[in-house]
Scaffold this active site. Sequence first.
Site, PDB file in Angstrom:
ATOM      1  CG  ASP A 186      11.189 -23.400 -45.575  1.00  0.00           C
ATOM      2  OD1 ASP A 186      11.152 -22.722 -44.544  1.00  0.00           O
ATOM      3  OD2 ASP A 186      10.210 -24.015 -46.035  1.00  0.00           O
ATOM      4  CD  GLU A 270      11.900 -19.211 -41.370  1.00  0.00           C
ATOM      5  OE1 GLU A 270      11.049 -18.338 -41.247  1.00  0.00           O
ATOM      6  OE2 GLU A 270      11.638 -20.380 -41.690  1.00  0.00           O
ATOM      7  CG  ASP A 351       8.300 -26.580 -48.290  1.00  0.00           C
ATOM      8  OD1 ASP A 351       7.626 -25.916 -47.475  1.00  0.00           O
ATOM      9  OD2 ASP A 351       8.173 -27.804 -48.451  1.00  0.00           O
TER      10      ASP A 351
END
Length: 369
Positions: A186, A270, A351
Amino acid sequence: MPNKAYKFRLYPTQEQEQLLAKTFGCVRFVYNKMLEERIHIDESFKDDKEALKKQKLPTPAKYKKNFPWLKEVDSLALANAQLNLQKAFTNFFSGRAGFPKFKNRKAKQSYTTNLVNGNIKLSDGYIQLPKLKWVKIKLHRQIPAHHTIKACTITKTKTGKHFISILTEYEHHPVPKEVKKVVGLDFSMNTLYVDNEGKRANYPRFYRQALEKLAQAQRVLSRRRKGSNRWHKQRLKVAKLHEKITNQRRDFLHQASHQLANRYDAVVIEDLNMKGMSQALHFGQSVHDNGWSMFTTFLQYKLEEQGKKLIKIDKWFPSSKTCSRCGQVKVSLSLSERLFCCECGFVADRDINAAINIKKEGLKQLGIA
Ligand SMILES: [Zn+2]
């Protein structure tokens, strides 16, 4: 064939330094000349956009008659100036960039040359470059023997150092690796990332100290009278700190990506659009400085070299709002909520919860799980 660039410090002699300065100047001159001419063409085609797009740039060769000193520098450098301007126009016509600008003296001092008929060679701590002959180079790492040189970009920094970026091409057919070990990352503003086990990639302390020093030096600079001797001195100090920080950050990102690529068979992240994100969240410069996109570039090629994978999941995937235990998605989650608490009783660092979700989503895409 994949490409890879290697950057080294150059140590030109005084004579070579003069020729380099001349080349930077000629490249800028030719670029501006072509742009100027092109603007004249544009004016005559103002009302016909389609015809305008088809207009070709003048070639650098035609200037050599009127400006014979252009012959003294590497003609490939001039040809690349034309290519760069062409690219700038393509970007402009596709809406990706504004209208090309003239380059002034403050513009980056740099030029690119290409390998043609063995004109570039490395030997014994020296590199042979067109017109310059043999220039001393500090090869702090080896370019693997199966790499061939395609182009070189020579740059002079604001602090007066010369660097060369050697672009190489190589044949590579890695055997796809069976995916066993997967990690989810993340993105984190303050560190670099948090993984699904809660490990954080922390910038080294000396890097954070250097950032503080830079901020301080910039404050001093803003108090000096612009153009004064003390201002020039301070400006050089700021530029040196900038360079140091850029290098430290790059080294750190190389290290962090190298470790991940060695440890895991697939890394899931991501697919963040950093530019959009910094604008949307008003993070300003800090997101760019965090180096996430540089990090993911490094990570991708380091994984691919070993037949491993970088999995990018959709940026709209609600990694933060989803409970990684029961899958329930929260309606809202504010940035200040550092702990993720779910009705099912699951509590975790925000997170880490996100990183677990990112890993799970990646496993899904890989067809594992
Ligand atoms: Zn839950």
